[in-house]
Design a protein around this motif. Structure first.
Motif: not given
Length: 498
Positions: A259-260, A340-341, A461, A463
């Motif tokens: 998920e970005r 990640e992302y 991270t 969101l």
């Protein structure tokens, strides 16, 4: 009143003693007495995330680096100046920000831009030191060639063991026979992004680099030396001897969320960098969970391989009796994303790419200390200059870490700076105690074309980009003023230096 009077007299007496005898520990604080060092050994590790045993990542086996951390100060929040090999390393070697070195890309050697700029090897050679470079130090081997008294010829471009070199030739020959285009032939030469051979450490390049450094330590132990040893792993391809792969089970690696962060401008993201150039990696779209786990496994194996080479060099330093008179620095040139992302590699201003591991062991430094002060990699040049009894060059943008080596818990910087360029736009990023704030500025108009604000209080991270939320307008305005002031100060500094 009388009690307050005697308390004041007693405190003043303690302070007077402290001034007369600065080495005293009368106030009960742990204040090591730093000593000047004779030698400097800097260990470069490419693409190394601050996820090691000593950083609390128990799943990564890094005993040699963990041991070094127990012998000096570990910096919890160190940041590179740009998440790209060439400019990051040039910033470290000059003690200057990328805007001041004039290099923000991968393809420009330092000496093509500035033949007179002061660098660490030049600084120490001018002071009579023996200077030596092994492995990947500068991204461009030609940089400072004349300043290294020993510039070791690097091993074969990829491997030293013919058993691991032969498959590359076979793939390239096959691609040529099938009349593939240049890009496809180049990808065939790279091969897949992971590799696991049952070979000795010296079957791979970093194993040879460690041996080169060890042999030179034996030859120069009677001279003051400035030595840089650069290990290429865990840079792609994730290739390491089989025994390092066997340290891990594939299933232990958990696929991160793809998920970005919402509200983040496209400028902030990358197109994966070099990973797309390897065989078996799709040119578009994401990776499967299985491929993600394979790459994570390969990255961990490569970290443990690099860690073993670090251990060999440090063991030889100890065996020769040089450790007590040597500053040892280990750093990563930038971070790295492992899915990640939904992203890979570096090439961004995100925390994952900007934060790096940094360890410093030096004479008189209390072992096993940790500092959560915000520090930058440009701080290394003034640190080793001062701690070897030299003057800090006026050209340096950084600050000596000596105060933190003496007292790791004091404040040092209000923020740390990182930047990354996307075409005509430069992203300037500022990491404060809690937030990361980024502005993307158009080179021609000087206008801010995009902003990012992330809250890192609980996660690396986040969101959500908070820059567009009304409740953060005041914070964004304040951080923007701080970032603009910092950039103006640095611009003034560089014009004065010139």
């Amino acid at each position: 009143m009388m009690r307050q009077f005697f308390a004041t007299v007693w405190l003043n007496a303690l302070l007077a003693i402290a001034l007369l005898f600065p080495s005293s520990n009368v106030l009960g604080e742990d204040q090591p007495q730093l000593k000047e060092a004779r030698n400097v050994l800097i260990l470069f590790v490419d693409d190394l995330r601050p996820e090691l045993g000593c950083y609390g990542a128990d799943e990564i086996l890094s005993p040699s680096i963990d041991k070094l951390a127990s012998e000096g100060v570990l910096f919890e929040r160190a940041y590179c100046q740009q998440a790209l090999c060439a400019p990051s390393r040039i910033s470290m070697m000059t003690g200057q920000y990328p805007d001041h070195t004039g290099i923000c890309d991968l393809f420009t050697p330092l000496r093509k831009v500035d033949k007179t700029k002061m660098t660490l090897p030049r600084y120490f050679r001018e002071r009579g030191y023996f200077t030596a470079s092994f492995g990947k130090v500068y991204h461009h081997l030609r940089d400072d060639r004349e300043e290294w008294m020993n510039l070791a010829v690097p091993p074969s471009a990829k491997y030293a063991d013919p058993a691991t070199l032969n498959p590359i030739k076979e793939r390239v020959d096959d691609a040529k026979a099938r009349k593939l285009d240049v890009d496809q032939i180049r990808a065939a030469g790279k091969g897949p992004p992971t590799e696991c051979y049952a070979t000795e450490d010296e079957g791979y390049r970093d194993g040879v680099v460690a041996q080169q450094a060890i042999l030179t330590l034996r030859e120069v132990q009677d001279k003051p030396f400035f030595m840089c040893v650069g290990f290429a792993k865990p840079h792609l391809p994730f290739a390491a001897p089989k025994r390092y792969w066997d340290l891990y089970e594939r299933e232990q690696f958990k696929v991160p969320s793809r998920e970005r962060p919402s509200g983040t401008p496209d400028l902030a993201f990358t197109i994966w960098g070099e990973l797309r150039g390897y065989q078996g990696i799709p040119q578009e779209g994401g990776l499967s969970n299985a491929m993600t786990q394979e790459l994570m496994h390969g990255y961990a194996a490569s970290v443990s391989f690099a860690d073993a080479q670090v251990g060999k060099v440090l063991a030889e330093l100890d065996r020769l009796g040089l450790r007590e008179n040597t500053i040892v620095v280990l750093w990563g040139d930038h971070g790295f994303k492992l899915g990640e992302y939904g992203l890979w590699c570096k090439h961004t201003n995100f925390e994952l790419d900007a934060q790096v591991p940094l360890l410093v062991s030096a004479p008189g430094v209390s072992p096993g200390k940790r500092s959560d002060a915000l520090v930058e990699i440009v701080d290394l040049f003034p640190t080793v200059a001062e701690m070897t009894g030299g003057d800090i060059p006026q050209s340096c943008d950084g600050k000596s870490l000596r105060p933190l080596l003496q007292n790791p818990h004091q404040e040092f910087r209000p923020f740390a700076l990182t930047q990354y360029q996307r075409g005509s736009k430069m992203g300037y990023s500022m990491r404060t105690d809690r937030y990361r704030y980024t502005e993307w500025i158009h080179a021609g108009t000087k206008r801010v074309v995009a902003r990012e604000l992330y809250d890192h209080q609980k996660t690396r991270t986040p969101l959500r980009n908070l820059a567009g939320s009304p409740e953060h307008n005041e914070l964004v305005e304040r951080l923007s003023e701080q970032l603009d002031a910092a950039r103006r100060i640095e611009t003034t500094k560089v014009s004065m230096k010139r």
